[in-house]
Structure formats: C-alpha cells, structure tokens
Design an enzyme around this catalytic site. Structure first.
Site, short mmCIF file in Angstrom:
data_model
loop_
_atom_site.label_atom_id
_atom_site.label_comp_id
_atom_site.label_asym_id
_atom_site.label_seq_id
_atom_site.Cartn_x
_atom_site.Cartn_y
_atom_site.Cartn_z
N LYS A 220 0.84 -1.20 0.00
CA LYS A 220 0.00 0.00 0.00
C LYS A 220 0.88 1.25 0.00
CE LYS A 220 -2.05 2.76 3.06
NZ LYS A 220 -2.20 3.98 2.24
N GLY B 272 6.87 5.20 8.07
CA GLY B 272 5.88 6.26 8.29
C GLY B 272 6.07 6.87 9.66
N THR C 30 1.69 5.82 13.88
CA THR C 30 1.17 4.74 13.03
C THR C 30 1.96 3.46 13.30
OG1 THR C 30 0.85 6.45 11.37
CG2 THR C 30 0.42 4.21 10.67
N GLU D 151 10.24 1.70 10.22
CA GLU D 151 11.11 2.87 9.99
C GLU D 151 10.26 4.09 10.26
OE1 GLU D 151 14.21 2.51 9.42
OE2 GLU D 151 14.15 0.36 9.03
N CYS E 217 13.05 11.99 6.11
CA CYS E 217 13.17 11.60 7.52
C CYS E 217 14.60 11.83 8.02
CB CYS E 217 12.78 10.14 7.67
SG CYS E 217 13.68 9.05 6.57
N GLU F 151 8.43 16.15 15.82
CA GLU F 151 8.77 16.14 14.39
C GLU F 151 7.86 17.09 13.62
OE1 GLU F 151 7.83 12.58 12.14
OE2 GLU F 151 9.78 12.70 11.16
P1 NDP Z 1 1.95 7.87 8.20
O1 NDP Z 1 2.39 7.08 9.36
O2 NDP Z 1 0.78 8.76 8.35
O3 NDP Z 1 1.62 6.92 6.97
C1 NDP Z 1 2.52 5.97 6.43
C2 NDP Z 1 1.73 4.91 5.71
O4 NDP Z 1 0.95 4.17 6.66
C3 NDP Z 1 0.73 5.47 4.70
O5 NDP Z 1 0.64 4.60 3.60
C4 NDP Z 1 -0.55 5.48 5.51
O6 NDP Z 1 -1.71 5.52 4.74
C5 NDP Z 1 -0.41 4.17 6.28
N1 NDP Z 1 -1.24 4.06 7.46
C6 NDP Z 1 -1.87 5.05 8.15
N2 NDP Z 1 -2.57 4.52 9.19
C7 NDP Z 1 -2.38 3.18 9.18
C8 NDP Z 1 -2.80 2.09 10.00
N3 NDP Z 1 -3.60 2.27 11.06
N4 NDP Z 1 -2.38 0.86 9.69
C9 NDP Z 1 -1.55 0.65 8.65
N5 NDP Z 1 -1.14 1.63 7.82
C10 NDP Z 1 -1.52 2.88 8.08
O7 NDP Z 1 3.23 8.67 7.70
P2 NDP Z 1 3.29 9.73 6.54
O8 NDP Z 1 2.81 9.13 5.26
O9 NDP Z 1 2.67 10.99 7.05
O10 NDP Z 1 4.87 9.92 6.38
C11 NDP Z 1 5.61 10.79 7.14
C12 NDP Z 1 6.29 10.07 8.27
O11 NDP Z 1 7.12 9.06 7.77
C13 NDP Z 1 7.19 10.97 9.07
O12 NDP Z 1 7.00 10.74 10.45
C14 NDP Z 1 8.59 10.52 8.67
O13 NDP Z 1 9.58 10.75 9.63
C15 NDP Z 1 8.38 9.08 8.43
N6 NDP Z 1 9.42 8.54 7.58
C16 NDP Z 1 10.37 7.71 8.13
C17 NDP Z 1 11.40 7.22 7.36
C18 NDP Z 1 12.41 6.27 7.93
O14 NDP Z 1 13.11 5.65 7.15
N7 NDP Z 1 12.53 6.14 9.24
C19 NDP Z 1 11.54 7.60 5.94
C20 NDP Z 1 10.49 8.46 5.47
C21 NDP Z 1 9.47 8.90 6.27
P3 NDP Z 1 -2.41 6.96 4.48
O15 NDP Z 1 -1.46 7.71 3.65
O16 NDP Z 1 -3.65 6.62 3.78
O17 NDP Z 1 -2.64 7.57 5.83
#
Ligand code: NDP
Length: 480
Positions: free
Chosen positions: A171, A224, A228, A246, A280, A383
């Site tokens: 996804k 993400g 989450t 991550e 990130c 963040e």
């Molecule tokens: P989110 O946690 O909001 O979303 C990440 C993914 O998870 C999306 O596809 C989202 O779908 C999905 N998701 C949301 N809720 C659920 C759930 N309950 N169960 C399973 N999947 C779910 O993060 P963002 O997309 O806002 O990304 C930004 C974040 O990602 C920042 O905190 C950043 O630091 C982190 N990040 C970390 C990295 C690393 O390598 N450590 C690299 C890049 C980013 P939907 O979009 O539909 O909400």
C-alpha cells in the site's frame, strides 16, 4: 484519470467503486482519483499472493533476478514520465524527481536483483556435527510506505521482498499513489507473474490496517510516522508477525568550531531543506559551537535566502510545494508554536511565497530558520517534517551530545568537524542509527538503514533486508 488497484496481475477497480480525490499540492487542484479500497480488496490481493507464492518462491534466484532487472530497465526507460508523475503528486521539484527519486527506484531494483544472487547461507562445523542454515521466503508480506519519497521508498521495500521469493501486498500512501500505480503497469510489461506483487490503494485506516491484521500476512515492512508504527506494532505483535518499522526523526546537526565553515554551510542548508525538509533524514535541529555561532547563523541565513521556492516544474526551483493542505497547516502551526515558545524567526515564517498563476492555490512554505529556543521545548522535540530548522549554540562537546540525544527519536544525525578523533567520539555517543561526518545523505545500499528509540525497530538495506524477508532454519547433522 482513475487509478486502479493491481491485483492478481490485473488493473482493477476497488470493490466499493468509490474513489478519493488526488490533489496536486503545487496547484491545489484535484487531478486524478484514487481507489478507496477496503478489506475486501486486501483479501483478494492476499489470496492472489498466496496462490502465486509456490511458483515465485520455487523460481531460481536467477529467474527472479532477471524479472526484477526487467522492471528496473522499464523504470529507467520511463524516467521522465515517472518523474513528472512524482512531482505532480508530491510537489517536489521536477529536477529532484529526475535526479533522485526515480533513479533511486531503478537502483533499488537493480541492487536487490543482484544481491540475491550472492545471498549465501552459512554453515558451522563442530567436531562431529555440521550445522547448516537455510533461509526461505516468508510467504505473503505486507509493505506500507509514506508520501515523502513515494516510489523511492515503495521500491526500497518491495524489491528485497520479491528478490527473496516472497509475494507482496503493498500500500503506497494515498497522498502520493501515482508512481506506484504506474509501476503496476510496468510490472505487467516486465513479465512479473500474476499475484506476485499486488498494490492496493486507499486509506491507511482501511487498507493499511487490513494488511496489518491479516493472518496470512507474515511480516510487515512499514515506513511512516511513529504513532502509526505504534498502532501497527499493537496489532501485529500479538500475531507474532515479523516487523520492520522505519519511523519518525528529529535529527541533530552538530557543528563544531573547527569545521570547514563554507562547506558546512552549503551542505547543512541542503540537509535542512531538501525535498522541502520532508526527508526523515533532514537535520531539523542545528547545534553550533558558541565561538562560531553568530557567523554560522549569518551565513546560514544568507545562503538559505538564496533558495528559490517556486513552481516545481520550474528548473530554478530549489523547493516546491509541501505535500498536502493538512501538512501545510501542520507546518505553519509549528512555526506559530515556535514564536509562542519565544523563538525568533530569521527568515521564512508563515508568509505565503509568491509563486505563479498556476500555483496560486498551492501549498508553499519558505524555508524557515528559528533561533532563541531551548533544546527541550516542543518545537525542538516534536517532528515537524517541513522546511523548518532551529539553531542553538552549545558550549562544549558534552552539551552538544546531550542536546542531540534529548529527543525520543534516534534516526540520523550529522557531525561537522575537522578533528577526526572528535568525529569518532561524538559519533559513538549519539543515539542514532545513522550518522554522517562532514557529509549528509550519502547512501550505500549495503549499509544498515534505520533508527533507534522511537525511530523504529529493525534495519533495512543490504543483507539486513534480505534477512528480514527470509526465515532462517538451522539443520544439524551428526557426521560420525
Ligand atoms: P503515516 O504514518 O501517516 O503513513 C505511512 C503509511 O501508513 C501510509 O501509507 C498510511 O496511509 C499508512 N497508514 C496510516 N494509518 C495506518 C494504519 N492504522 N495501519 C496501517 N497503515 C496505516 O506517515 P506519513 O505518510 O505521514 O509519512 C511521514 C512520516 O514518515 C514521518 O513521520 C517521517 O519521519 C516518516 N518517515 C520515516 C522514514 C524512515 O526511514 N525512518 C523515511 C520516510 C518517512 P495513508 O497515507 O492513507 O494515511
């Protein structure tokens, strides 16, 4: 344009037949529609993946490798189209999509397609016994990715999963689904067998949570936000799923008085604002040794003011739009919080940049520099994930390390000094999974990638990723 799910080798509508608006953040206009899928679509994808697993896992590593290389070639051939799609979906400068995002997706596939050919098992000898360890694919795995580096991070997960012989239900973020959709088309062209990769679009709380909770999905690789990640761990851990998380970061940039100042300014400006600060790994808290603090701040502001914030399609753009309206509002609310906490804004802030007619409704933020805050206030602990940095002075190395380690996060950091001994010492003392000395975002795909503390568990990259996506089994044989 209506995007479609990719299930069992075909592009299909969501069962609900409902769609979500897809907004171009640079214009604020809806420009396509995303399947609003639910657990029924996930169920179809899991069944397709289960059916494909026998065929895919029994293919030789060479056969799997060849198909992944075909996908890499097709991404490369379609670089311009994919880069434009990424920019329209995410708001990042087109030149960044062309130079970084899409080439990295090619590299991810090529790296794991060839790594799997060298992924050897181990054996351990005892006087009368021989142990050997096999590594088998897990079965069906779930890959959930965010919006900041859409195709880059999506392929960073699915390439090792597929190379190791797993079938995938994936996804992408519903905020930036376009390149994952286009990748589905390329996978069909590349000859990827039906059901090996399935892409289900839609909201995290419907599709993501259905993937996390599905009993036939053996592992979840997630990138993400930390909240989450906590929710995914809460659901998946009692089911004993393998988890790679991550998560967020609040990375420190430590600048010592003995650094090469010109180079440090150039690189730390990039480390602060690349991709509108939505990486990130960006350094959002800059700590500078007091003796050079004033000159650093002056030069850093001067350099930042030269960054061009404009239409991401414009070649001159250093920064484009941030990813969405809610995210834009979140960033602005943190700038207001910083002011309430006593911060002084040296450039940027909540003023809306003037871009052009096409982008007059887009979500643009000037790169923002804030001073006068302490290391422990909310602005410096939470963040923000946008083009916003704070700069604080420190008096000695211990204080710099204490500030760097003062957040709940532990993803990445950078150290700027010409003193090699200090560089090693400080790097060892900082609680982060990734540290750069006199450089930033230099990536070698063989190295372990991931964070400590609330920045996640597990590591991606190189053998770590292939180990995550396989199950070891040790077999011990009596020799005499
Ligand atoms: P989110 O946690 O909001 O979303 C990440 C993914 O998870 C999306 O596809 C989202 O779908 C999905 N998701 C949301 N809720 C659920 C759930 N309950 N169960 C399973 N999947 C779910 O993060 P963002 O997309 O806002 O990304 C930004 C974040 O990602 C920042 O905190 C950043 O630091 C982190 N990040 C970390 C990295 C690393 O390598 N450590 C690299 C890049 C980013 P939907 O979009 O539909 O909400």
């Amino acid at each position: 344009m209506k995007l479609q799910n990719y299930i069992n080798g075909q592009l299909v509508e969501p069962i609900s037949q409902n769609y979500i608006d897809n907004v171009n953040p640079a214009t604020g206009e809806v420009y396509s529609y995303i399947p609003d899928s639910d657990e029924r679509d996930v169920e179809k994808a899991v069944q397709a993946a289960k059916n494909a697993f026998k065929l895919w896992s029994r293919k030789s590593a060479q056969e799997r490798s060849q198909i992944l290389l075909n996908i890499a070639d097709l991404i490369e051939k379609n670089l311009d189209r994919l880069a434009l799609a990424e920019t329209n979906d995410n708001g990042k400068p087109l030149k960044l999509s062309k130079k970084v995002d899409i080439p990295r997706a090619v590299e991810n596939f090529r790296f794991f397609a060839t790594a799997i050919l060298h992924f050897a098992s181990e054996s351990h000898h005892q006087p009368h016994f021989l142990n050997y360890t096999t590594r088998s694919p897990l079965g069906v795995v779930g890959c959930i990715s965010p919006w900041n580096l859409p195709l880059y991070l999506f392929t960073w997960k699915i390439a090792p999963a597929l190379a190791a012989g797993n079938c995938v239900v994936a996804k992408p973020s519903e905020v930036t689904p376009m390149t994952a959709y286009l990748l589905s088309e390329l996978c069909i062209q590349a000859g990827l067998p039906a059901g090996v990769l399935n892409v289900v679009h839609g909201y995290g709380n419907k599709v993501g949570s259905a993937i996390t909770a599905h009993s036939d999905i053996k592992a979840i690789s997630f990138t993400g936000g930390t909240k989450t990640g906590q929710e995914i761990a809460r659901v998946a851990a009692p089911m004993f799923k393998k988890l790679s998380l991550e998560l967020g970061g609040k990375n420190a940039t430590l600048v010592f008085a003995d650094c090469n100042l010109e180079r440090t300014i150039n690189e730390t400006v990039t480390a602060s604002f690349a991709n509108q600060g939505q990486i990130c790994l960006c350094g959002s808290r800059i700590f500078v040794e007091r003796s050079i603090y004033d000159v650093f701040v002056e030069k850093f502001v001067e350099r930042t003011k030269k960054l061009v914030v404009t239409d991401p399609l414009d070649e001159k753009a250093n920064l484009g739009a941030v990813v969405s309206k809610p995210h834009y509002e979140k960033i602005l609310s943190y700038i207001q919080l910083a002011e309430q906490e006593g911060g002084k804004i040296l450039c940027g802030g909540t003023t809306k940049p003037i871009v052009n007619e096409r982008c007059k409704k887009g979500y643009f933020v000037y790169p923002t520099i804030i001073i006068g805050l302490n290391a422990y206030c909310r602005t410096n602990q939470e963040e923000i994930f946008g083009p916003v940095v704070t700069i604080q002075p420190f008096d000695n190395e211990e204080e710099a390390i204490e500030y760097a380690n003062s957040t709940q996060y532990g993803l990445a950091g950078s150290i700027w000094t010409e003193n090699l001994t200090r560089a090693h010492r400080v790097a060892h003392a900082i609680e982060s999974g990734i540290l750069w000395v006199n450089c930033w975002l230099v990536r070698d795909l063989r190295t372990p990638f991931g964070g400590m503390k609330q920045s996640g568990i597990g590591r991606e990259g190189g053998w770590e990723a292939l180990r995550f996506f396989t199950e070891p089994k040790n077999i011990c044989i009596q020799l005499s």
